[in-house]
Design a protein around this motif. Structure first.
Motif, short mmCIF file in Angstrom:
data_model
loop_
_atom_site.label_atom_id
_atom_site.label_comp_id
_atom_site.label_asym_id
_atom_site.label_seq_id
_atom_site.Cartn_x
_atom_site.Cartn_y
_atom_site.Cartn_z
N UNK A 1 18.41 15.58 -40.78
CA UNK A 1 19.24 15.02 -39.71
C UNK A 1 19.89 13.71 -40.11
N UNK A 2 19.41 13.09 -41.20
CA UNK A 2 19.99 11.84 -41.69
C UNK A 2 20.88 12.07 -42.90
N UNK A 3 21.25 13.32 -43.13
CA UNK A 3 22.10 13.71 -44.25
C UNK A 3 21.46 13.44 -45.62
N UNK A 4 20.14 13.40 -45.63
CA UNK A 4 19.42 13.30 -46.90
C UNK A 4 19.10 14.71 -47.41
N UNK A 5 19.19 14.88 -48.72
CA UNK A 5 18.92 16.19 -49.31
C UNK A 5 17.46 16.58 -49.07
N UNK A 6 17.23 17.86 -48.81
CA UNK A 6 15.87 18.41 -48.67
C UNK A 6 15.60 19.25 -49.93
N UNK A 7 14.85 18.72 -50.87
CA UNK A 7 14.65 19.46 -52.13
C UNK A 7 13.75 20.68 -51.93
N UNK A 8 14.04 21.72 -52.70
CA UNK A 8 13.19 22.91 -52.79
C UNK A 8 13.06 23.65 -51.46
N UNK A 9 14.02 23.49 -50.57
CA UNK A 9 13.99 24.24 -49.31
C UNK A 9 14.19 25.73 -49.58
N UNK A 10 13.73 26.57 -48.65
CA UNK A 10 13.81 28.03 -48.80
C UNK A 10 14.96 28.59 -47.98
N UNK A 11 15.74 29.49 -48.57
CA UNK A 11 16.82 30.19 -47.87
C UNK A 11 16.52 31.68 -47.97
N UNK A 12 16.45 32.35 -46.81
CA UNK A 12 16.07 33.75 -46.78
C UNK A 12 17.04 34.55 -45.92
N UNK A 13 17.60 35.65 -46.49
CA UNK A 13 18.54 36.53 -45.78
C UNK A 13 17.74 37.71 -45.25
N UNK A 14 17.57 37.78 -43.93
CA UNK A 14 16.66 38.75 -43.33
C UNK A 14 17.11 40.20 -43.55
N UNK A 15 18.41 40.49 -43.39
CA UNK A 15 18.88 41.88 -43.50
C UNK A 15 18.69 42.43 -44.91
N UNK A 16 18.77 41.56 -45.91
CA UNK A 16 18.67 42.02 -47.31
C UNK A 16 17.28 41.80 -47.91
N UNK A 17 16.43 41.08 -47.17
CA UNK A 17 15.08 40.77 -47.64
C UNK A 17 15.12 40.09 -49.01
N UNK A 18 16.08 39.17 -49.18
CA UNK A 18 16.18 38.40 -50.41
C UNK A 18 16.26 36.93 -50.04
N UNK A 19 16.05 36.08 -51.03
CA UNK A 19 16.14 34.66 -50.76
C UNK A 19 16.19 33.86 -52.04
N UNK A 20 16.26 32.55 -51.89
CA UNK A 20 16.28 31.65 -53.03
C UNK A 20 15.72 30.30 -52.58
N UNK A 21 15.64 29.37 -53.51
CA UNK A 21 15.17 28.02 -53.20
C UNK A 21 16.22 27.02 -53.66
N UNK A 22 16.32 25.95 -52.92
CA UNK A 22 17.21 24.86 -53.33
C UNK A 22 16.59 24.12 -54.50
N UNK A 23 17.43 23.40 -55.24
CA UNK A 23 16.91 22.61 -56.35
C UNK A 23 16.47 21.24 -55.84
N UNK A 24 16.17 20.33 -56.77
CA UNK A 24 15.66 19.02 -56.39
C UNK A 24 16.68 18.20 -55.62
N UNK A 25 17.98 18.55 -55.72
CA UNK A 25 19.03 17.84 -54.99
C UNK A 25 19.38 18.53 -53.68
N UNK A 26 18.63 19.56 -53.32
CA UNK A 26 18.89 20.29 -52.10
C UNK A 26 20.00 21.31 -52.22
N UNK A 27 20.48 21.59 -53.43
CA UNK A 27 21.59 22.50 -53.64
C UNK A 27 21.07 23.93 -53.78
N UNK A 28 21.82 24.88 -53.18
CA UNK A 28 21.41 26.28 -53.27
C UNK A 28 22.59 27.13 -53.70
N UNK A 29 22.31 28.37 -54.12
CA UNK A 29 23.38 29.28 -54.54
C UNK A 29 22.91 30.71 -54.29
N UNK A 30 23.76 31.55 -53.67
CA UNK A 30 23.46 32.95 -53.37
C UNK A 30 24.66 33.82 -53.70
#
Length: 815
Positions: free
Chosen positions: A17-46
């Motif tokens: 909420x303070x616009x700080x990066x959240x490192x290693x957060x989890x992103x999960x797509x329910x319909x496809x049952x796939x996901x990934x993790x953000x890197x140390x800078x909070x960046x993700x790619x799918x």
């Protein structure tokens, strides 16, 4: 719902909420049952196909967020915001979260440790165990690179290539050992186990195999300390123990999605390589915060016999939030010269039953039982029972050993081996002795070599004479042996000799008896300093009949009874040995009138709650955490079988070993005693205390290091001994010293003798190092400094050195 089109790239950042990066957060797509993790800078790619999806974003310490994401035929760049959880984290948690989210995961797992421990109050399960060892021999350089002349000179035209290959394969299979076992495990909180071994098959030898006794090696990482009796000197600090953050570092390596479950893969690294820590990988389930699987390797310096030891555990879910081990695997190895001994033990769990209502007194001191039926299982049983197949090498080894075993049991083979062994050679006649065997009766007859006719005694020197031994072992583990010997002294032309018989008649109750008859030079104090063993003043002539018996009356309670009838004479009329004439006082023989003695000895020892294993024909004692209580009574009987003596001696003792977690283990002994009757007490029967050896460190549990003379007592006396092995706890955090593989030890001793008013105290400290003598043989060398004082002498100090070889059966040291 996915749309028709090409897959598109989705990227962005995960922010709080303070616009700080959240490192290693989890992103999960329910319909496809796939996901990934953000890197140390909070960046993700799918990369996903066009469509409408529901995406869940989560991270430890944050509220989970779900958003709808429409993916078209163009790349999307989108940031997601997740809010901090309302769960308050203390200062330590905040600090570690900023380094790596693995710390918060571990903190939550630690917080749920007690809950996970209490989920199962009792259970019953079947366990299939397979332990395998392969012995590899490293070829020497000459063997690896033979020159042409060597090949030509060693070539044997009588052996075909096929025969040579067959022999090589047989030699390889002989270096494989295998044990299979089927076990019913019964457990009840907090630490009650009983195992019933229902099937057992061994191929080769089990000396190098790790076969756990569940009551001693639990491998439960929810406990603060994981006790590894027989494997490591000190217990292992669990990576999720209450104080784990002080001992380990953690790194979140990956976030996985397995069967609808989010699993965190965490690298565990010891902050400082110590004997009580490990390194490895820990998989933790999200939300329930329990172990999914674990793989850790124990530091080499902590292990008793192995060079490395790796533990793997896999859990599976049997109920909501309840995960139990379904498979355990142990890899271990040790090297000895050109040989490497590689072992693997697998435990597969099945038929798990939770919350079993065991009958009263089901759990007791018997923690393991195996009947004869377990040994009689045939190959068809094992084919049905194995939850996982054998390897090709294991199948070949079983076929080979079965065929060899059938041959070895045949009468023709036994007769041929018996004839080969019983053939007398020149080397046996001169050096090693002549032996005869009867394989059918498991009996032996041993005769001495020519060199065995020559012996020496402190009194009189050289002696000549033979001996003969005969013994037999029975299928029910009973045995007996007997020895007859005679000798004549060349200096005094005196005859000595005797006969001895011993028998184990009750292997389950450890009952044995014996008789010893003859004449010999007897040491007055057989446990005195080594130099005093070379003094004629320590010997008398002893014509004797000894009867002795020992048996366990009930679990942990042992009775020993001895009876000795003897005629005792001085050695003053014997000529001294020319061997020792120059180094000892040959005129110091004890002079006394000949007399007869009849002495009885009653010994009692009791170890409460002694644990044991029961096999078809014997009992294997495993020990107890409680002290052993000792009582002894020796009596000299007046006027019985012409006995001239009259005394009564008693003593009380305690012997106890205590484990202090990762701080090492202590052992102490206490003895209090006196002669309650000394109407006719002769010098030979005094209670004696050993004089200390120069330079050599004697057993600190039964002797002192700074007594400059041998002492004796008739009235009350008291002695106490204490020794603590730190097992690396003191110096294993010092990198340079740790490389020396030294271990610190400290202790103390004291003694009081009433009649002389003598008091002696001493303390000692030192370092010990363990050296490898072979695959399973270890030598411990210690160097100690000792400081002592008595009420008759000023304080003094000295240095001592010790040598101790490990008991491979008990897997422990003498002290």
């Amino acid at each position: 719902m996915p749309l028709v089109g090409h897959a598109q790239n989705i990227s962005g950042r995960i922010l709080d909420e303070n616009n700080n990066a959240v490192p290693f957060a989890n992103i999960f797509v329910r319909e496809l049952d796939i996901g990934t993790s953000a890197n140390a800078k909070g960046e993700y790619f799918l990369t996903i196909d066009p469509g409408v999806y529901h995406v869940a974003i989560s991270s430890v310490g944050y509220e989970s967020t779900q958003v709808e994401l429409v993916v078209s035929d163009r790349p999307i760049k989108r940031d997601f915001i997740i809010r901090s959880s309302s769960v308050e984290l203390n200062q330590i948690e905040i600090k570690v979260r900023r380094r790596d989210p693995a710390y918060e995961i571990i903190q939550r797992t630690i917080a749920n440790r007690e809950k996970n421990l209490s989920l199962i109050n009792s259970y019953r399960a079947n366990v299939y165990l397979k332990a395998n060892e392969v012995i590899d021999r490293k070829k020497r350089k000459r063997e690896q690179e033979p020159v042409e002349d060597d090949i030509t000179s060693k070539k044997d035209d009588t052996i075909s290539p096929l025969e040579a290959a067959r022999k090589k394969e047989e030699a390889r299979l002989q270096n494989i050992n295998l044990l299979e076992m089927q076990v019913n495990i019964n457990f009840q909180n907090p630490h009650k186990y009983k195992e019933e071994r229902t099937a057992y098959k061994l191929y080769g030898t089990k000396d190098g195999l790790f076969v756990p006794v569940f009551s001693q090696t639990d491998f439960n990482f929810y406990h603060n300390l994981v006790h590894l009796k027989g494997i490591a000197e000190v217990p292992l600090i669990s990576p999720i123990s209450r104080t784990a953050l002080l001992s380990y570092r953690y790194k979140l390596e990956q976030t996985l999605r397995e069967n609808g479950q989010t699993v965190y893969k965490i690298r565990v690294t010891a902050r400082k390589a110590g004997d009580a820590t490990c390194n490895g990988i820990l998989f933790i389930n999200d939300s329930t915060w329990n172990i999914n699987r674990i793989e850790v390797t124990i530091h080499k310096g902590a292990l008793k016999f192995y060079d490395d030891f790796t533990i793997r555990q896999t859990y599976h879910q049997i109920d909501t939030g309840l995960w139990i081990p379904s498979r355990q695997e142990f890899d271990y190895q040790t090297k000895a010269g050109p040989k490497t001994f590689r072992g693997n033990t697998v435990l597969v769990y099945s038929d798990f039953v939770r919350d079993v209502a065991f009958p009263p007194k089901f759990f007791g001191n018997e923690v393991s039982v195996i009947t004869q039926d377990a040994f009689d299982r045939d190959s068809s049983y094992w084919k049905r029972a194995r939850p996982e197949p054998l390897t090709e090498d294991q199948k070949k080894m079983i076929g080979y050993r079965d065929s060899v075993d059938a041959v070895h049991k045949s009468k023709k083979y036994l007769d041929s081996m018996e004839a080969k062994f019983n053939k007398v050679t020149l080397g046996e006649l001169i050096y090693s002795g002549v032996g005869f065997r009867r394989e059918s009766k498991k009996s032996y007859l041993d005769l001495p070599p020519l060199l065995g006719f020559i012996g020496a005694e402190v009194v009189g020197g050289w002696r000549l004479g033979p001996y003969v031994s005969y013994g037999r072992r029975f299928k029910n583990e009973r045995w007996f042996n007997s020895t007859v010997q005679a000798s004549v002294g060349l200096k005094n032309m005196d005859w000595q000799g005797g006969a001895r018989f011993r028998s184990l008649y009750n292997p389950y109750r450890l009952g044995w008896f014996g008789i010893d008859v003859g004449r010999q030079f007897q040491a007055i104090n057989p446990f005195d300093a080594y130099l005093n063993q070379l003094r004629v003043s320590n010997y008398i002539v002893h014509d004797h009949i000894d009867l002795y018996h020992r048996k366990e009356l009930f679990n942990g309670f042992y009775l020993r009874t001895d009876f000795n009838i003897s005629d005792r004479r001085s050695i003053e009329d014997y000529h001294p040995s020319w061997i020792l004439n120059e180094v000892i006082d040959v005129d110091s023989a004890v002079r006394f009138q000949n007399y007869q003695a009849f002495i009885s000895h009653l010994g009692l020892s009791y170890t409460p709650f002694q644990k044991f294993m029961r096999e078809p024909n014997r009992k294997v004692v495993l020990g107890s955490k409680y002290p052993t209580l000792l009582f002894n009574h020796r009596k000299g009987w007046k006027n019985i079988v012409s006995s001239d003596i009259d005394f009564d001696y008693i003593d009380f003792g305690v012997d106890h070993t205590v484990q202090f977690g990762t701080l090492g283990n202590s052992r102490y002994t206490l003895v209090l005693g006196k002669f309650v009757n000394s109407n006719d007490l002769r010098y030979v029967d005094f209670r004696r205390f050993r004089q200390s050896d120069p330079y050599l460190y004697s057993d600190p549990m039964h002797s002192f290091q700074l007594l400059d003379t041998a002492l004796n007592a008739k009235d009350w006396f008291f002695e106490a001994h204490y020794m603590h092995h730190f097992n690396g706890a003191m110096i294993n955090n010092l990198p340079l010293i740790k490389k020396l593989k030294l271990r610190t030890v400290a202790g103390a001793g004291m003694m009081w003798i009433k009649e002389s008013g003598y008091r002696h105290e001493e303390i000692f400290g030192g370092v010990e190092r363990i050296f490898k003598l072979g695959a399973r043989r270890r030598l411990k060398i210690g160097f100690y400094g000792v400081l002592g004082q008595s009420n008759n002498d000023p304080p003094k100090a000295d240095w001592k050195v010790s040598f101790d070889i490990i008991d491979t059966w008990k897997r422990n040291w003498s002290y």
